[in-house]
Design an enzyme around this catalytic site. Structure first.
Site, short mmCIF file in Angstrom:
data_model
loop_
_atom_site.label_atom_id
_atom_site.label_comp_id
_atom_site.label_asym_id
_atom_site.label_seq_id
_atom_site.Cartn_x
_atom_site.Cartn_y
_atom_site.Cartn_z
N ASP A 61 0.62 -0.91 -0.13
CA ASP A 61 0.17 -0.12 -0.06
C ASP A 61 0.83 1.51 -0.08
O ASP A 61 2.20 1.13 0.61
CB ASP A 61 -1.37 0.12 1.82
CG ASP A 61 -2.12 -0.82 1.30
OD1 ASP A 61 -2.14 -1.94 0.75
OD2 ASP A 61 -2.74 -0.94 1.60
N ASP A 62 -0.08 2.45 -0.61
CA ASP A 62 0.46 3.75 -0.61
C ASP A 62 2.35 4.68 -1.83
O ASP A 62 1.90 5.59 -1.16
CB ASP A 62 0.66 4.12 0.83
CG ASP A 62 -0.04 3.62 2.50
OD1 ASP A 62 -1.07 3.66 1.56
OD2 ASP A 62 0.27 3.99 3.75
N HIS A 112 -6.24 3.35 -3.62
CA HIS A 112 -6.22 2.95 -2.36
C HIS A 112 -6.36 4.87 -2.18
O HIS A 112 -5.75 4.86 -1.15
CB HIS A 112 -4.92 2.84 -1.91
CG HIS A 112 -4.75 2.56 -0.30
ND1 HIS A 112 -5.48 2.20 0.50
CD2 HIS A 112 -3.77 3.01 0.22
CE1 HIS A 112 -5.36 1.90 1.79
NE2 HIS A 112 -4.19 2.06 1.82
N HIS A 116 -4.60 9.14 0.29
CA HIS A 116 -5.39 8.45 1.76
C HIS A 116 -6.45 9.29 3.36
O HIS A 116 -5.36 9.00 4.18
CB HIS A 116 -3.87 8.49 3.01
CG HIS A 116 -4.14 7.16 3.08
ND1 HIS A 116 -4.23 6.82 4.26
CD2 HIS A 116 -3.42 5.72 2.71
CE1 HIS A 116 -3.97 5.74 4.55
NE2 HIS A 116 -3.11 5.21 3.81
N TYR A 153 -7.09 2.97 5.99
CA TYR A 153 -6.80 2.90 7.28
C TYR A 153 -7.76 1.55 7.43
O TYR A 153 -8.40 1.26 8.98
CB TYR A 153 -7.04 4.13 8.18
CG TYR A 153 -6.38 5.29 8.19
CD1 TYR A 153 -5.55 5.28 8.79
CD2 TYR A 153 -6.88 6.54 7.20
CE1 TYR A 153 -4.49 6.27 8.20
CE2 TYR A 153 -6.42 7.62 7.02
CZ TYR A 153 -5.27 7.92 7.34
OH TYR A 153 -4.52 8.40 7.28
N HIS A 207 3.19 -2.32 3.08
CA HIS A 207 3.98 -0.88 2.36
C HIS A 207 5.03 -0.76 2.16
O HIS A 207 6.57 -1.29 3.33
CB HIS A 207 3.44 0.26 3.95
CG HIS A 207 2.14 0.68 4.83
ND1 HIS A 207 1.89 -0.57 5.68
CD2 HIS A 207 1.03 0.69 4.06
CE1 HIS A 207 0.73 -0.23 5.70
NE2 HIS A 207 -0.04 0.47 5.11
ZN LIG Z 1 -2.87 3.60 3.11
#
Ligand SMILES: [Zn+2]
Length: 276
Positions: A61-62, A112, A116, A153, A207
């Protein structure tokens, strides 16, 4: 009076066109629409998937990160592992070439959000904008629109899940293995947590923006492979569940603990984990 007659005739014609004799009640209209869904409509949220083989999905992720994601891609290629990247739209816009490379090499690219935020506390309009902008950025970078969403989250309401699924067609992907790598506990801890919790059907959260996570991956992949796990994308994992002859009941199959079942499994909303 004439308006009433018109209405009556419209209804009569509608009833006739839907098939007289079958069930000529006003409810027929709704029923006609519902028949498009399969009798056992699959759920739209997945923490893990009940599969028959040793299949798991690694998710990152991210990103993309300008430095770490290419390193991870090299590593995944060396291991012939396909992963799923839940990307941030802002980062995709900054490094579309990295996302393009990931897609080219067979990885799945998924939504995603743009920046965020916490969907559980946002207006529908703002959530919609976050999703659409990111969807567009992914399409621009890869030529393909994503089909999966992981809310930041893991925070999303049941109502949001429904309209997002209806509007965007996304399945909502959470996870069942969380090494809390965002707290940067060090590569050894990240690896140990993943190895301890991963079971067939797991969706592993990590991540690709933390150096320790990337550092943990070579030995994590080695050991997962040594345990016999096979790596697939999240969409592939879900398709494996859909291919099962009977998946209506989310009951454990005997050799899989309840926490690893749920194909699909509903989750409390919004999820409280700070991961994702
Ligand atoms: Zn995230």
């Amino acid at each position: 009076m004439s308006a009433y007659r018109l209405l009556f005739f419209c209804f009569a014609i509608l009833s006739f066109s839907l098939g007289l004799g079958a069930e000529p009640t006003p409810a027929k209209r709704g029923a006609a629409r519902e028949t498009r869904a399969t009798p056992e409509e699959p759920g739209i949220t997945f923490n893990s998937v009940h599969v028959d083989g040793p299949y798991i999905a690694m998710t990152f992720d991210d990103g993309p990160s300008a430095t770490l994601t290419p390193k991870l891609l090299d590593l995944l290629a060396a291991h012939h592992i396909k992963a799923t990247f839940f990307v941030i739209g802002e980062n995709v816009a900054e490094h579309p070439e990295i996302v393009a490379r990931a897609a080219q090499e067979g990885h799945e690219i998924a939504n995603h959000s743009w920046s965020h935020p916490n969907f559980g506390k946002m207006s529908d309009e703002n959530v919609r904008r976050q999703l659409q902008q990111t969807d567009d950025a992914i399409k621009n970078a890869t030529g393909k629109r994503p089909t999966l969403l992981r809310p930041p989250y893991g925070s999303i309401t049941a109502r949001e899940k429904r309209w997002i699924h209806d509007e965007f067609g996304y399945e909502i992907i959470l996870w069942d293995v969380d090494p809390y790598d965002w707290k940067r506990p060090g590569p050894a801890v990240v690896r140990a947590r993943i190895l301890k919790e991963t079971r067939p059907g797991s969706i592993v959260l990590s991540h690709d923006i933390h150096p320790g996570t990337i550092e943990a991956m070579p030995s994590t992949f080695d050991e997962l492979e040594a345990k016999g796990f096979k790596f697939v994308t999240v969409s592939e994992l879900i398709r494996m569940a859909a291919a099962r002859p009977s998946h209506a009941s989310p009951q454990p199959g005997g050799n899989v603990p309840p926490s690893a079942t749920g194909s699909p499994s509903p989750t409390p909303s919004p999820a409280s984990s700070p991961g994702g």
